[in-house]
Design a protein around this motif. Structure first.
Motif, short mmCIF file in Angstrom:
data_model
loop_
_atom_site.label_atom_id
_atom_site.label_comp_id
_atom_site.label_asym_id
_atom_site.label_seq_id
_atom_site.Cartn_x
_atom_site.Cartn_y
_atom_site.Cartn_z
N UNK A 7 0.80 -1.22 0.00
CA UNK A 7 0.00 0.00 0.00
C UNK A 7 0.83 1.27 0.00
N UNK A 8 2.16 1.12 -0.09
CA UNK A 8 3.04 2.29 -0.07
C UNK A 8 2.87 3.13 -1.32
N UNK A 9 2.69 2.46 -2.46
CA UNK A 9 2.56 3.19 -3.72
C UNK A 9 1.36 2.66 -4.49
N UNK A 10 0.49 3.57 -4.89
CA UNK A 10 -0.71 3.21 -5.63
C UNK A 10 -0.69 3.99 -6.94
N UNK A 11 -0.37 3.29 -8.03
CA UNK A 11 -0.26 3.97 -9.32
C UNK A 11 -1.52 3.80 -10.17
N UNK A 12 -2.58 3.26 -9.58
CA UNK A 12 -3.83 3.13 -10.35
C UNK A 12 -4.30 4.48 -10.86
N UNK A 13 -4.07 5.53 -10.07
CA UNK A 13 -4.55 6.85 -10.44
C UNK A 13 -3.71 7.47 -11.55
N UNK A 14 -2.63 6.80 -11.96
CA UNK A 14 -1.87 7.24 -13.14
C UNK A 14 -2.37 6.54 -14.40
N UNK A 15 -3.30 5.60 -14.21
CA UNK A 15 -3.90 4.85 -15.31
C UNK A 15 -2.79 4.26 -16.20
N UNK A 16 -2.74 4.60 -17.49
CA UNK A 16 -1.78 3.98 -18.40
C UNK A 16 -0.68 4.96 -18.83
N UNK A 17 -0.34 5.90 -17.97
CA UNK A 17 0.64 6.92 -18.34
C UNK A 17 1.99 6.33 -18.75
N UNK A 18 2.60 5.55 -17.88
CA UNK A 18 3.92 5.01 -18.18
C UNK A 18 3.86 3.95 -19.27
#
Length: 837
Positions: A509-520
């Motif tokens: 739970x330290x990093x949640x990249x769902x809110x970046x969607x498909x950026x990278x």
């Protein structure tokens, strides 16, 4: 004073708002004198909510960025607000603020909302932060020389406001009342703006609002010193000092805020540059297949010689470690070959090959952040990139031979729920081949299942060949699964959100990249595309005769849905495309307005936010999206039902007087009676999502296709959109098209006029009155009937001729008929869903 510079500054003053400009006399000269008990906008700098926001006060100096700064918001408590803590952590990696900002203006009293408009509150551009190719980092001093305080030559563009929301009961401070407005237009990237709040805003007694003492101190209009950051104070004083060049009197300014927008295209540009700086790739390798005895063969096939038994072909796709209960092996149905033969004999060769491409993704499918000016992406080795290639028959032209330089080729980006083996590329390739154009596609990041995926093809001569086609799905565990135990040994590449195609929340739970969607993932896609073009330039020899089979001077891009979104980003930075055709592209990140993603994506994020952001029990919730609104609204009229989780963000329509929505859930009285509890928190959250993805949204990149091209000339662009699209909804695409001034490049399929003749099979209309999102590839006559197949082929023919002319000619797909408009008579801004009776 340099009169020439002043006149030039006045000439560049432009209007990006619905109301007239220059300022009307009533606005330019507010008049009035300070009065007792006046209402003031607040001006504090301790927290973002203390004054107008966004503000460069909440940044830190960073000369490695295009903007000379990096966002530096105060960090929420990681224990009580873990989700907000993660969101701010990611926001603080950016080099500026949203290009479609939500502006917050706190007041110490009530205001007359009818006086809130683009004449009384507006933004003015102070100029690009990039000067002659390098960041123009401002000094922390205020110049006194007239020449030095003149506006930049590119300053002066004015942007109005819209979609106002008034909160008279702010949660954090009951004595504060906050006005929220949206910028009425998309702002320029890495550009400084000033928000002017003028005394044209009145209080409820009709008196002009007054300038707070704290702001007067900051701009030097009060003898008392202001304890303020010197750099931000200098920026404010410059902006106020230049106001008269923009038609704004200093005494009419009640409060102001200076902020800088983020870099939209920098990361994409740097990815492409990094790829082209690597050594040229080795030639594409096609000898990847083996027979039953282990002998090596080229993975090159004649589609007419692939076996068929009943409704099945001789093609078996082994989907490495697909998530159960789905079968690991799937046999392609005859429709796969039928669509390739929709124009008999057009496709001669179906080939599969491999190249090496630079990899910039970590094990969790994310990239290591890098500065927008002096930074470079971190390459983490190379990966095998497998591709599918369909070559035309030499019967496609009168000379009955391959052109001397090879076949022109379109690099096709597949849609969601597809992959590089079986996707929309096979449904468009026949029409392209009939115009002597090859089609190439590959697995985008997150698609194609596990790395050990293979394809087996049985041929009519009795031979069967197997070859690898490595998937690019990541074993991260699907974000919809609960809890998050980490890798589970499976590659879920068969869902609407394949593992690795979007960000995920890690087990800790330290990093949640769902809110970046498909950026990278899209950035890696840009790298893949650049490397594929380089491989074509090196020379692709499919048949082993020692000559090029693809022409590096005639490379095009095409894509559907997700592939079209990637195409917008790639085309903006890739100068080697002769032309690009994008079918059903997206716009900005506004999943709450998409029927299929409102609940499963936006709603889930609200639900799983800690604390939850779903409205409290008893709140009227939005359960459908209307046929005529451009925002999600409560409505008793026609519309499409959406799925849970349900919520109500109460976002106002454009062009209306600000609405009232109280944030204090315990508020009572007539003022708050129609408020939607929790709506403001949802609005704020959606603003953060949009901000985080402002450098990934297709809408943000569209102006760099035509009006502000990168790396040379403007790109020939064709955009196809469907009336009533339920996936990339019309309001979202319209806003993106408008931002890019691409209205003349849009062909509109009028799904609302679709009415098959009585001779069509019974039920055909029912089959096609749903989502027209994929109208381009609806070529299977057994599924859709001959009328739908005909319109799909017409749309494909338009794209093929567009490529054939290198983007010079855009035909109307159905000529004088009415189902297609080229160019669109108008770009629809409402949903316009076609809802069966």
């Amino acid at each position: 004073m340099n009169r020439t510079s002043v006149n030039h500054s006045a000439l560049v003053l432009s209007v990006a708002m619905a109301t007239a400009w220059p300022l009307s006399p009533a606005v330019a000269d507010k008049g009035g004198t300070p009065h007792k008990d006046a209402v003031h906008p607040k001006f504090g700098l301790a927290a973002p909510s203390d004054g107008p926001f966004p503000s460069d006060r909440f940044t830190k100096a960073d000369p490695t960025q295009n903007t000379c700064e990096q966002v530096n918001l105060p960090m929420p408590d990681s224990t009580t607000e873990p989700s907000a803590h993660m969101e701010v952590t990611l926001l603080n990696e950016l080099d500026g603020f949203n290009t479609r900002p939500r502006i917050a203006i706190p007041f110490d009293g009530e205001i007359d909302l009818s006086t809130v408009n683009s004449d009384t509150i507006f933004l003015v551009s102070l100029g690009d932060s990039i000067i002659d190719g390098v960041p123009g980092c401002p000094s922390a001093r205020v110049e006194t020389d007239d020449q030095e305080t003149l506006p930049r030559p590119d300053a002066g563009a004015v942007v109005g406001i819209d979609q106002g929301v008034w909160d008279p009961t702010t949660n954090t401070d009951p004595t504060t009342k906050t006005l929220y407005v949206e910028a009425a237009e998309t702002l320029e990237q890495h550009t400084r703006y000033v928000v002017f709040v003028t005394r044209g805003v009145k209080d409820t007694t009709g008196q002009p609002i007054e300038t707070p003492k704290e702001f007067k101190k900051a701009i030097g209009d009060d003898a008392d010193a202001a304890p303020i950051d010197p750099a931000y104070q200098a920026a404010l004083r410059r902006a106020v000092g230049q106001a008269h060049f923009f038609g704004v009197k200093r005494n009419d300014i009640a409060v102001a805020s200076v902020f800088t927008t983020l870099s939209v295209t920098a990361a994409a540009e740097k990815i492409r540059t990094a790829v082209t700086a690597t050594p040229p790739p080795s030639p594409a390798y096609f000898n990847i297949a083996k027979d039953s005895k282990g002998n090596t063969h080229p993975a090159v096939f004649d589609p007419s010689k692939i076996t068929r038994t009943g409704n099945l072909t001789g093609i078996t796709f082994h989907r490495d470690r697909i998530l159960p209960p789905a079968s690991v092996n799937t046999v392609f149905q005859s429709a796969f070959l039928d669509t390739m033969r929709v124009i008999p004999g057009a496709i001669k060769t179906l080939a599969f090959g491999r190249i090496q491409t630079p990899n910039y993704l970590q094990a969790d499918a994310s990239m290591i952040p890098f500065p927008t000016y002096s930074g470079s992406p971190t390459q983490l080795g190379t990966v095998d990139l497998y591709f599918e290639l369909m070559l035309p028959s030499e019967d496609c032209n009168p000379q009955r031979r391959k052109p001397p330089g090879g076949w022109p080729v379109v690099i096709w980006g597949h849609a969601n729920n597809e992959n590089g083996v079986n996707g929309s590329q096979s449904r468009v390739a026949a029409v392209f081949a009939s115009h002597c154009i090859a089609t190439l596609s590959w697995n985008q990041v997150g698609y194609g299942f596990g790395p050990n995926s293979t394809v087996t093809i049985a041929q009519t001569d009795g031979t069967s060949l197997i070859f690898p086609f490595a998937g690019r799905t990541y074993d991260l565990n699907h974000p919809d699964s609960q809890p998050f135990p980490g890798p589970d040994g499976f590659y879920d590449g068969n869902s609407a959100q394949p593992e690795g195609a979007w960000g995920v929340r890690d087990p800790s739970g330290v990093r949640d990249t769902r809110i970046l969607f498909d950026r990278d993932q899209n950035r890696q896609g840009i790298a893949d595309i650049a490397q594929l073009i380089r491989a074509i330039e090196v020379g692709m020899d499919v048949d082993g005769d020692g000559t090029r089979d693809l022409d590096p001077e005639h490379v095009y891009y095409g894509g559907l849905s997700k592939g079209a979104v990637l195409g917008v980003l790639a085309t903006a930075v890739e100068s080697r495309f002769k032309a690009s055709a994008l079918s059903s592209p997206g716009g900005f990140i506004v999943f709450q307005n998409s029927p299929g993603r409102r609940g499963p994506v936006a709603g889930v994020l609200l639900q799983e936010h800690h604390p939850s952001l779903l409205n409290p029990p008893g709140t009227p919730l939005i359960t459908k999206l209307g046929a005529h609104d451009s925002q999600a609204q409560l409505s008793d009229g026609p519309g499409l039902l959406v799925t849970a989780p349900f919520y109500n963000e109460n976002m106002p329509e454009r062009g209306l007087t600000p609405i009232v929505n109280c944030s204090l859930r315990s508020s009572t009285g007539a003022t708050c009676r129609s408020s939607i509890p929790g709506a403001l928190e949802i609005q704020d959250y959606f603003e953060r999502l949009e901000w985080l993805n402002a450098n990934n949204a297709a809408g943000a990149f569209m102006e760099y296709l035509k009006t502000k091209p990168i790396n040379g000339r403007a790109r020939p662009i064709l955009i196809q959109m469907a009336r009533g699209d339920r996936t990339t909804v019309n309001p979202n695409v319209a806003e993106a098209v408008h931002a890019g001034k691409l209205e003349d490049r849009v062909t509109l399929y009028r799904h609302d006029l679709f009415d098959p003749p009585p001779t069509d099979p019974t039920g055909q209309k029912v089959k096609f009155t749903g989502d027209p999102h994929t109208f381009l590839i609806s070529t299977n006559s057994e599924t859709f009937g001959p009328t739908v197949q005909r319109l799909a082929l017409q749309a494909q023919e338009q794209i093929a001729r567009f490529y054939e002319s290198d983007g010079a000619n855009t035909i109307d797909p159905d000529g004088t008929e009415t189902l297609f408009e080229t160019p669109a008579a108008s770009i629809p801004t409402d949903f316009g869903f076609v809802v069966p009776p």
